[in-house]
Design an enzyme around this catalytic site. Structure first.
Site, mmCIF file in Angstrom:
data_model
loop_
_atom_site.group_PDB
_atom_site.id
_atom_site.type_symbol
_atom_site.label_atom_id
_atom_site.label_comp_id
_atom_site.label_asym_id
_atom_site.label_seq_id
_atom_site.Cartn_x
_atom_site.Cartn_y
_atom_site.Cartn_z
ATOM 1 N N GLY A 78 45.516 41.500 40.172
ATOM 2 C CA GLY A 78 45.554 41.490 38.708
ATOM 3 C C GLY A 78 46.375 40.351 38.132
ATOM 4 O O GLY A 78 46.747 40.380 36.952
ATOM 5 N N ASN A 130 36.466 48.343 42.792
ATOM 6 C CA ASN A 130 37.494 49.329 42.436
ATOM 7 C C ASN A 130 37.736 49.259 40.928
ATOM 8 O O ASN A 130 38.384 48.342 40.439
ATOM 9 C CB ASN A 130 38.785 49.020 43.213
ATOM 10 C CG ASN A 130 39.910 49.974 42.845
ATOM 11 O OD1 ASN A 130 39.695 50.971 42.147
ATOM 12 N ND2 ASN A 130 41.111 49.675 43.300
ATOM 13 N N TRP A 131 37.195 50.247 40.225
ATOM 14 C CA TRP A 131 37.316 50.251 38.757
ATOM 15 C C TRP A 131 38.704 50.689 38.288
ATOM 16 O O TRP A 131 38.995 50.624 37.104
ATOM 17 C CB TRP A 131 36.261 51.177 38.153
ATOM 18 C CG TRP A 131 34.845 50.707 38.313
ATOM 19 C CD1 TRP A 131 34.407 49.569 38.957
ATOM 20 C CD2 TRP A 131 33.663 51.356 37.830
ATOM 21 N NE1 TRP A 131 33.040 49.489 38.888
ATOM 22 C CE2 TRP A 131 32.554 50.577 38.206
ATOM 23 C CE3 TRP A 131 33.432 52.534 37.110
ATOM 24 C CZ2 TRP A 131 31.245 50.926 37.884
ATOM 25 C CZ3 TRP A 131 32.131 52.890 36.789
ATOM 26 C CH2 TRP A 131 31.046 52.087 37.180
ATOM 27 N N LYS A 132 39.501 51.208 39.211
ATOM 28 C CA LYS A 132 40.840 51.725 38.857
ATOM 29 C C LYS A 132 40.697 52.759 37.730
ATOM 30 O O LYS A 132 39.732 53.515 37.739
ATOM 31 C CB LYS A 132 41.775 50.568 38.522
ATOM 32 C CG LYS A 132 41.778 49.522 39.651
ATOM 33 C CD LYS A 132 42.860 48.499 39.559
ATOM 34 C CE LYS A 132 42.756 47.558 40.747
ATOM 35 N NZ LYS A 132 43.817 46.573 40.792
ATOM 36 N N GLY A 185 38.712 44.126 41.821
ATOM 37 C CA GLY A 185 39.249 44.967 40.760
ATOM 38 C C GLY A 185 38.691 44.549 39.415
ATOM 39 O O GLY A 185 37.542 44.845 39.068
ATOM 40 N N GLY A 186 39.485 43.823 38.641
ATOM 41 C CA GLY A 186 39.143 43.453 37.264
ATOM 42 C C GLY A 186 37.734 42.889 37.086
ATOM 43 O O GLY A 186 37.017 43.270 36.148
HETATM 44 P P1 13P Z 1 42.065 42.520 40.922
HETATM 45 O O1 13P Z 1 40.735 42.068 41.468
HETATM 46 O O2 13P Z 1 42.006 42.945 39.494
HETATM 47 O O3 13P Z 1 43.146 41.547 41.251
HETATM 48 O O4 13P Z 1 42.424 43.874 41.719
HETATM 49 C C1 13P Z 1 42.339 43.881 43.082
HETATM 50 C C2 13P Z 1 42.471 45.270 43.550
HETATM 51 O O5 13P Z 1 43.524 45.868 43.464
HETATM 52 C C3 13P Z 1 41.266 45.923 44.093
HETATM 53 O O6 13P Z 1 41.588 47.108 44.738
#
Ligand code: 13P
Length: 261
Positions: A177, A12-14, A238-239
């Site tokens: 995060g 998930n690159w957000k 995510g990150g």
């Molecule tokens: P992080 O891996 O940055 O904690 O984010 C997790 C997330 O929200 C994936 O959807």
């Protein structure tokens, strides 16, 4: 593990990267290792909407899949700014629904999440539905209650027929995060609970097919402790998915766990 399904690593690159060229560079960096292990680990990338088309072209014939980070519950019409599952279907295999950031910043409710999931499934997309408790719920011992209610409501318009295209991601909000990943024992108990609630909601047979992921500060150093759990079918990252080398390492570690499992 779900029945005869590969483990899933979803990136998930957000709202990143800002630049389309950087998005394509990231795909280029991830592709060699992800393709090499595609018989052992299913990898799906979730870039922002504007980069979907370019990334789709790069992923063609690679075995790596593509998903959108959200969708609307109607297929077309006067819904300014929204993107429908019918539109995504041409480019994507997957869609994420109910991410905690959308619940927090955009006021998405369980009912909206349920409608989105049902619409996406009816368009033949596979769905990752995110659930997870706030820190205050966790501290008060109310995490199970919150997560169960999210799963029950989120699946209210789904049926057992959807189960092989349905994934639930357990993402404790306090772990997203923050660098404070959940203790694997806690993740395991909650994933076991999720599978039980899926069974109660859409049937026991379905619960065996639905895949359940862990998400929240996953990186190459801790991924093994989740993917080795008996009821864990992969991770939502995510990150760490924004760094090609780090994500490639996550793919390698996961492939190695499943090679031995
Ligand atoms: P992080 O891996 O940055 O904690 O984010 C997790 C997330 O929200 C994936 O959807």
């Amino acid at each position: 593990m779900g029945v005869a399904q590969l483990p899933l690593l979803a990136a998930n690159w957000k709202m990143n990267p800002i630049d389309g060229g950087a998005a394509l560079d990231l795909v280029k960096g991830i592709l060699p290792v992800a393709s090499e292990h595609s018989d052992r680990v299913e990898v799906a990338l979730f870039p922002p909407f504007p980069w979907l088309l370019g990334v789709a072209e790069m992923l063609d014939q690679t075995g790596i899949e593509l998903g959108a980070q959200d969708c609307f519950w109607e297929m077309s019409g006067a819904y300014t700014g929204e993107v429908s599952p019918a539109m995504l279907k041409g480019w994507c295999q997957w869609v994420l629904v109910g991410h905690s950031e959308r619940r927090a910043y955009l006021g998405e409710t369980d009912e909206m999440v349920a409608r989105k999931a049902a619409a996406a499934l009816s368009s033949d997309l596979s769905v990752i539905m995110c659930v997870g408790e706030l820190d205050e719920h966790y501290v008060a011992g109310k995490g199970d209650e919150v997560v169960s209610a999210q799963v029950r409501s989120g699946l209210s318009s789904c049926s057992a027929d959807d189960s092989s295209r349905l994934v639930i991601a357990y993402e404790p909000i306090w772990a997203i995060g923050t660098g404070k990943s959940a203790d694997p024992e806690h993740a395991y108990k909650t994933m076991r609970l999720i599978r039980r609630v899926v069974g109660e909601t859409i049937g026991a047979g379905a619960a065996r097919k639905v895949r359940v992921l862990y998400g929240g500060s996953v990186n190459s150093g801790n991924v093994e402790s989740y993917v080795e759990l008996p009821l864990c079918d992969g991770c939502l990252v995510g990150g760490a998915s924004l760094k090609a080398e780090e994500f490639s390492e996550i793919v390698k570690v996961t492939a190695a766990v499943y090679a031995h499992g």
